[in-house]
Design a protein around this motif. Structure first.
Motif, PDB file in Angstrom:
ATOM      1  N   GLY A  49      44.464  18.466  45.918  1.00 19.91           N
ATOM      2  CA  GLY A  49      45.906  18.343  46.050  1.00 19.91           C
ATOM      3  C   GLY A  49      46.624  19.642  46.365  1.00 19.91           C
ATOM      4  N   ASP A  50      45.907  20.773  46.321  1.00 20.58           N
ATOM      5  CA  ASP A  50      46.535  22.054  46.671  1.00 20.58           C
ATOM      6  C   ASP A  50      47.069  21.991  48.107  1.00 20.58           C
ATOM      7  N   ILE A  51      48.241  22.518  48.296  1.00 21.57           N
ATOM      8  CA  ILE A  51      48.885  22.472  49.612  1.00 21.57           C
ATOM      9  C   ILE A  51      48.234  23.438  50.597  1.00 21.57           C
ATOM     10  N   GLU A  52      47.927  24.648  50.121  1.00 21.87           N
ATOM     11  CA  GLU A  52      47.352  25.647  51.021  1.00 21.87           C
ATOM     12  C   GLU A  52      45.915  25.277  51.376  1.00 21.87           C
ATOM     13  N   THR A  53      45.628  25.195  52.665  1.00 14.91           N
ATOM     14  CA  THR A  53      44.287  24.850  53.112  1.00 14.91           C
ATOM     15  C   THR A  53      43.696  26.012  53.904  1.00 14.91           C
ATOM     16  N   GLY A  54      42.524  25.791  54.461  1.00 10.88           N
ATOM     17  CA  GLY A  54      41.812  26.837  55.178  1.00 10.88           C
ATOM     18  C   GLY A  54      40.330  26.747  54.876  1.00 10.88           C
ATOM     19  N   LEU A  55      39.585  27.794  55.202  1.00  9.38           N
ATOM     20  CA  LEU A  55      38.136  27.801  55.050  1.00  9.38           C
ATOM     21  C   LEU A  55      37.700  28.666  53.872  1.00  9.38           C
ATOM     22  N   ILE A  56      36.597  28.259  53.236  1.00  8.33           N
ATOM     23  CA  ILE A  56      35.975  29.060  52.192  1.00  8.33           C
ATOM     24  C   ILE A  56      34.497  29.228  52.541  1.00  8.33           C
ATOM     25  N   PHE A  57      34.083  30.467  52.712  1.00  8.71           N
ATOM     26  CA  PHE A  57      32.685  30.808  52.971  1.00  8.71           C
ATOM     27  C   PHE A  57      32.061  31.274  51.664  1.00  8.71           C
ATOM     28  N   VAL A  58      30.937  30.680  51.281  1.00  7.06           N
ATOM     29  CA  VAL A  58      30.255  31.079  50.046  1.00  7.06           C
ATOM     30  C   VAL A  58      29.291  32.212  50.391  1.00  7.06           C
ATOM     31  N   ILE A  59      29.673  33.431  50.048  1.00  3.60           N
ATOM     32  CA  ILE A  59      28.859  34.610  50.345  1.00  3.60           C
ATOM     33  C   ILE A  59      27.775  34.785  49.280  1.00  3.60           C
ATOM     34  N   GLU A  60      28.134  34.596  48.045  1.00  4.54           N
ATOM     35  CA  GLU A  60      27.179  34.602  46.938  1.00  4.54           C
ATOM     36  C   GLU A  60      27.606  33.527  45.952  1.00  4.54           C
ATOM     37  N   GLY A  61      26.621  32.981  45.208  1.00  4.29           N
ATOM     38  CA  GLY A  61      26.948  31.997  44.188  1.00  4.29           C
ATOM     39  C   GLY A  61      26.843  30.571  44.683  1.00  4.29           C
ATOM     40  N   ALA A  62      27.623  29.687  44.080  1.00  6.22           N
ATOM     41  CA  ALA A  62      27.585  28.265  44.433  1.00  6.22           C
ATOM     42  C   ALA A  62      28.850  27.577  43.928  1.00  6.22           C
ATOM     43  N   LEU A  63      29.248  26.531  44.641  1.00  8.05           N
ATOM     44  CA  LEU A  63      30.423  25.737  44.284  1.00  8.05           C
ATOM     45  C   LEU A  63      30.030  24.290  44.042  1.00  8.05           C
ATOM     46  N   GLN A  64      30.682  23.665  43.078  1.00  8.90           N
ATOM     47  CA  GLN A  64      30.600  22.215  42.922  1.00  8.90           C
ATOM     48  C   GLN A  64      31.909  21.608  43.411  1.00  8.90           C
ATOM     49  N   LEU A  65      31.795  20.460  44.082  1.00  8.68           N
ATOM     50  CA  LEU A  65      32.959  19.779  44.632  1.00  8.68           C
ATOM     51  C   LEU A  65      33.178  18.484  43.863  1.00  8.68           C
ATOM     52  N   LEU A  66      34.393  18.320  43.350  1.00 12.19           N
ATOM     53  CA  LEU A  66      34.721  17.146  42.551  1.00 12.19           C
ATOM     54  C   LEU A  66      35.977  16.478  43.089  1.00 12.19           C
ATOM     55  N   THR A  67      36.068  15.161  42.882  1.00  8.45           N
ATOM     56  CA  THR A  67      37.273  14.431  43.253  1.00  8.45           C
ATOM     57  C   THR A  67      37.557  13.380  42.193  1.00  8.45           C
ATOM     58  N   ARG A  68      38.809  12.966  42.122  1.00  6.76           N
ATOM     59  CA  ARG A  68      39.206  11.984  41.118  1.00  6.76           C
ATOM     60  C   ARG A  68      39.145  10.575  41.687  1.00  6.76           C
ATOM     61  N   VAL A  69      38.744   9.634  40.840  1.00  6.49           N
ATOM     62  CA  VAL A  69      38.709   8.218  41.213  1.00  6.49           C
ATOM     63  C   VAL A  69      39.614   7.460  40.257  1.00  6.49           C
TER      64      VAL A  69
END
Length: 229
Positions: A49-69
């Motif tokens: 829901g964040d308004i600001e968009t754009g790209l995110i490059f993962v240089i190190e580490g890891a991300l989990q992606l979650l969404t609401r149902v």
């Protein structure tokens, strides 16, 4: 001499397959346009829901992606390892962020906002075509994951998802994924017990090595055969 964050970022950007199909100068352009941010475990890269968009490059580490149902339940739908990229842009009629992205380990991210992409496009109008190829790749990955969830039995589904998670890292083994067994079980739609049993079987066959909140891939060809049969 220790590698700086910018040097590390440039190395990772140059290794990204989707960027390699475009102008070799793009990694430098993205690095110059964006900002490097260090985020600790549990820190948000952005929220659904964040308004600001754009790209995110993962240089190190890891991300989990979650969404609401429905029922306000939050569901894990994706995992992005080092060398991966996520994002969207309002340039083509999009809207707010579609997922919440949370770091699962200390991470270094390169964030290129929509405003930065717009500035970059003044000198490089081809940047929008490049972003479109990323959007297409993301759509293809979602479609493939949904098809696997419907059509493949759990064993094949697990092997296919491990290969998809490892793809940004290249083909040299061993490959370490920063993902726990519970998270992996959620991604392929099985119980943790089922996922643990399958992973133990894979480990016994020499395909993977299990660690604390991590899985090391030892045999990509073997996993490919497992995913296909």
């Amino acid at each position: 001499m220790a590698e700086t964050g910018s040097e590390r970022a440039l190395k990772v950007l140059r290794s990204m397959r989707w960027l390699q199909a475009h102008d070799p100068a793009l990694p430098d352009a993205f690095l110059a346009a964006g900002r490097l941010v260090s985020v600790g475990p549990g820190g948000w890269a952005h929220g659904e829901g964040d308004i600001e968009t754009g790209l995110i490059f993962v240089i190190e580490g890891a991300l989990q992606l979650l969404t609401r149902v429905r029922g306000d339940r939050e569901v894990l739908i994706g995992h992005v390892e080092e060398g991966g990229t996520i994002g969207q842009t309002v340039r083509f009629g999009g809207g707010p962020r579609l997922v919440t992205a949370i770091c699962v380990k200390p991470s270094l991210l390169l964030i290129v906002s929509d405003a930065a992409l717009t500035r970059l496009s003044r000198d490089r109008p081809d940047i929008w075509r490049v972003v479109t190829t990323l959007a297409y790749a993301q759509m293809r990955a979602v479609i493939r994951a949904n098809a696997e969830l419907v059509a493949l039995p759990p064993r094949q589904r697990l092997a296919a998802r491990l290969l998809a998670l490892a793809a940004p890292k290249g083909s040299r083994t061993p490959l370490r994924l920063a993902i726990g067994q519970q998270s992996l079980a959620e991604l392929i739609g099985v119980t943790r017990k089922t996922a643990n049993g399958l992973l133990s079987s894979f480990a016994a066959q020499g395909l993977v090595r299990l660690g604390y909140r991590s899985i090391e891939l030892l045999d990509l060809r073997g996993l490919t055969r497992m995913a296909e049969h």
